[in-house]
Design an enzyme around this catalytic site. Structure first.
Site, PDB file in Angstrom:
ATOM      1  N   SER A 278      -7.687  -2.305  -5.139  1.00  0.00           N
ATOM      2  CA  SER A 278      -8.279  -1.204  -3.673  1.00  0.00           C
ATOM      3  C   SER A 278      -6.974  -0.765  -3.447  1.00  0.00           C
ATOM      4  CB  SER A 278      -8.082  -1.681  -2.701  1.00  0.00           C
ATOM      5  OG  SER A 278      -7.486  -2.475  -2.158  1.00  0.00           O
ATOM      6  N   ASP A 528      -4.252  -0.286   9.420  1.00  0.00           N
ATOM      7  CA  ASP A 528      -4.032  -1.002   7.895  1.00  0.00           C
ATOM      8  C   ASP A 528      -3.206  -0.721   7.607  1.00  0.00           C
ATOM      9  OD1 ASP A 528      -3.975  -0.628   5.461  1.00  0.00           O
ATOM     10  OD2 ASP A 528      -6.400  -0.288   5.200  1.00  0.00           O
ATOM     11  N   HIS A 531      -3.426  -0.160   2.661  1.00  0.00           N
ATOM     12  CA  HIS A 531      -3.506   1.447   1.909  1.00  0.00           C
ATOM     13  C   HIS A 531      -3.028   2.626   2.365  1.00  0.00           C
ATOM     14  CE1 HIS A 531      -6.680  -1.840   1.486  1.00  0.00           C
ATOM     15  NE2 HIS A 531      -6.538  -1.491   0.458  1.00  0.00           N
TER      16      HIS A 531
END
Length: 560
Positions: A278, A528, A531
């Site tokens: 990702s 998060d 990312h």
């Protein structure tokens, strides 16, 4: 001057009638029969009358005014044709061109044939009638000859002044403009075929973050329609945008500013593909936004979950170029290969099986690989004994760095055997760091990366944000072992460790849904710190790729 006498032909009918009537009346008055002389005279007058009528009918039949008018061209049409011809000649003359005009040349008229002279009153009368007929015939012939005139070409002199000079100047200006346009097009093409200068001695990855409100960011969040909600931090409620305005400045040189048109020219009729997890998808979104900014609407498309669901493809129509992402979080086969459903608690890899993924990489012109974040779930890696295709479930646990290095060896062997270095350029991305330990940068009492708004600037002490540098060392050890295909290592790890401010934090998605206000208020659970927001740090990673691609020589075939 003698008085013109009336023709016998004009008075013959009346004289004949009067003579016959007078003779009859006289005879009746005298009571005597008609004399022979009177009868002969009456017959003579009658015969003369018939002869006169024959001559007149012959003359009127062929050469009457009506017949001549029927064969003669209409005067109005002749005038219009002449005006059009003059207009055409004037136009051509003004352009400075030689004019050739087709004109009609009338043939020489045929003189009337003389009639032989005859004597006598009757002969004189007939001669006069014939002369009159001959004159009429000559006039009619002249009229009929209008449509039988000869043609010939006449060249008019070229006009060198006035309108011709203006036209010549106009043409010269047009030719100059056309040459200038061609020169500009050639210069533009040459500019797009330029080679970006990056000194070989310069280490692009050693430097500092510089706050730059003028040159950063390269694009705006709202201007890229292809960004997903996972990375649009400002739209998702982040209030400060300072994370977008930090520019990486190498110590000994400058990092070339990203030029989307130049890169797209490099990608013309080519494919660029990110392969990995990702974080590579995060970087793929950044690259799409960087190049799409110069492509008009309707000339670009993005298709997700193609090729069995493993690929996302951005297509630039006019360049016939693609920027793609292929999901393979471990590069080799694993139980996490489903691009939509891959959140499995026990991650298992088949470390020598790569062909199922790798067949999708063949023929790609630029390949950018990464694998890191999915290795951090456990200290040891589960390695399958057997294969997924055979339904094997038994596995062994191997120390993370050992398993990582073995997977890279499988990958490197495939690259060396299957990639044509004359066609394909291969990159391997360094490790993208997490920021979950605020104590590492001196923020005692902080919660992960939440509320961080500045990069780490105090570098007087060593920084340990939790990066597994053993995996970094394994990559550095394996990459040089490739014999045929050079692999460019993009060393983003250390410079990215400084960017604690650039993560999506609580301004993102969780299980496909935006965090609620209550969830955003609980960063310990929901932040998060893996990312990155876009625009943001991955744009700099792509600038490193751009510098390498744009600084390489153009192939000889592309320069022709």
């Amino acid at each position: 001057m003698q008085q013109r006498r009336k023709s016998v032909f004009a008075s013959a009918p009346f004289a004949m009638k009067q003579a016959a009537l007078g003779a009859g009346v006289a005879a009746r008055k005298n009571g005597a029969p008609l004399s022979l002389a009177a009868v002969v005279f009456a017959l003579f007058v009658f015969a003369t009358f018939l002869y006169n009528e024959d001559i007149k009918s012959i003359t009127d039949f062929q050469f009457s005014a009506g017949a001549i008018r029927a064969k003669a061209p209409d005067l109005h049409l002749l005038q219009e044709a002449e005006a059009a011809a003059h207009a055409a000649v004037n136009t051509l003359a003004k352009r400075g061109e030689e004019v050739i005009v087709r004109v009609l040349e009338a043939p020489k008229s045929t003189p009337a044939l003389p009639l032989p002279l005859q004597s006598g009153g009757a002969n004189a009368t007939a001669t006069a009638a014939a002369a009159k007929a001959n004159a009429a015939n000559t006039a009619a012939s002249a009229a009929v000859d209008v449509v039988q005139e000869k043609e010939r070409d006449v060249t008019l002199p070229t006009v060198t002044g006035g309108g011709g000079a203006d036209e010549a100047r106009r043409r010269a200006d047009e030719e100059a403009a056309e040459k200038a346009s061609s020169a500009e097009a050639a210069a533009a093409t040459a500019a797009l075929r330029a080679v970006v200068s990056v000194p070989e001695t310069c280490d692009l990855y050693r430097g500092n973050w510089v706050y730059d409100e003028v040159n950063a960011p390269v694009y705006k969040e709202g201007e890229c329609e292809f960004l997903t909600e996972q990375v649009t931090c400002m739209r998702n409620g982040r209030r400060d945008d300072s994370y977008q305005k930090w520019r990486w400045q190498p110590t000994d040189c400058d990092l070339p500013r990203f030029d989307a048109r130049l890169l797209l020219e490099r990608l013309r009729n080519k494919r660029l593909m990110f392969v990995g997890d990702s974080l590579n998808r995060n970087q793929w979104e950044s690259m799409v936004c960087l190049v799409q900014s110069v492509i008009p609407k309707g000339k670009k498309t993005l298709t997700k979950f193609v090729n069995g669901g493993s690929s996302n493809v951005f297509y630039a129509h006019e360049y016939n170029a693609t920027v793609e992402f292929y999901w393979a979080p471990f590069l080799v086969e694993s139980n996490s290969d489903n691009p939509k459903v891959h959140s499995v608690p026990d991650r298992v890899i088949q470390w020598h099986a790569i062909a199922k993924h790798a067949r999708n990489w063949v023929g790609v012109d630029y390949l950018i690989f990464n694998t890191y974040i999915w290795w951090l779930n456990t200290l040891d890696m589960k390695v399958l004994k057997g294969s997924f295709d055979q339904g094997s479930t038994e596995y062994v646990e191997v120390d993370r760095p050992v398993a990582y290095k073995e997977v890279l060896k499988t990958w490197a062997k495939w690259v060396d055997r299957n990639i044509d270095p004359n066609k394909t350029t291969v990159f391997f991305m360094g490790m993208s760091p997490n920021h979950i330990t605020p104590e590492a940068w001196g923020n005692q009492g902080g919660i992960k990366c939440a509320m961080e708004t500045l990069p780490i600037t105090n570098r007087s002490t060593s920084l340990d944000v939790g990066t597994d540098w053993r995996l970094y060392a394994g990559a550095q050890e394996v990459l040089p072992t490739l014999r045929r295909v050079p692999v460019h290592f993009v060393d983003i790890t250390a410079l990215s460790e400084l960017r604690k401010d650039a993560h999506t934090s609580v301004h993102t998605l969780r299980q496909g849904k935006l965090l609620t206000p209550e969830q955003q208020a609980d960063p310990k659970t929901y932040a998060d710190c893996i990312h990155w927001c876009l625009p943001g740090l991955p744009d700099t990673w792509n600038q490193f790729l751009y510098a390498r691609i744009a600084s390489s020589p153009w192939p000889a075939a592309a320069q022709r």
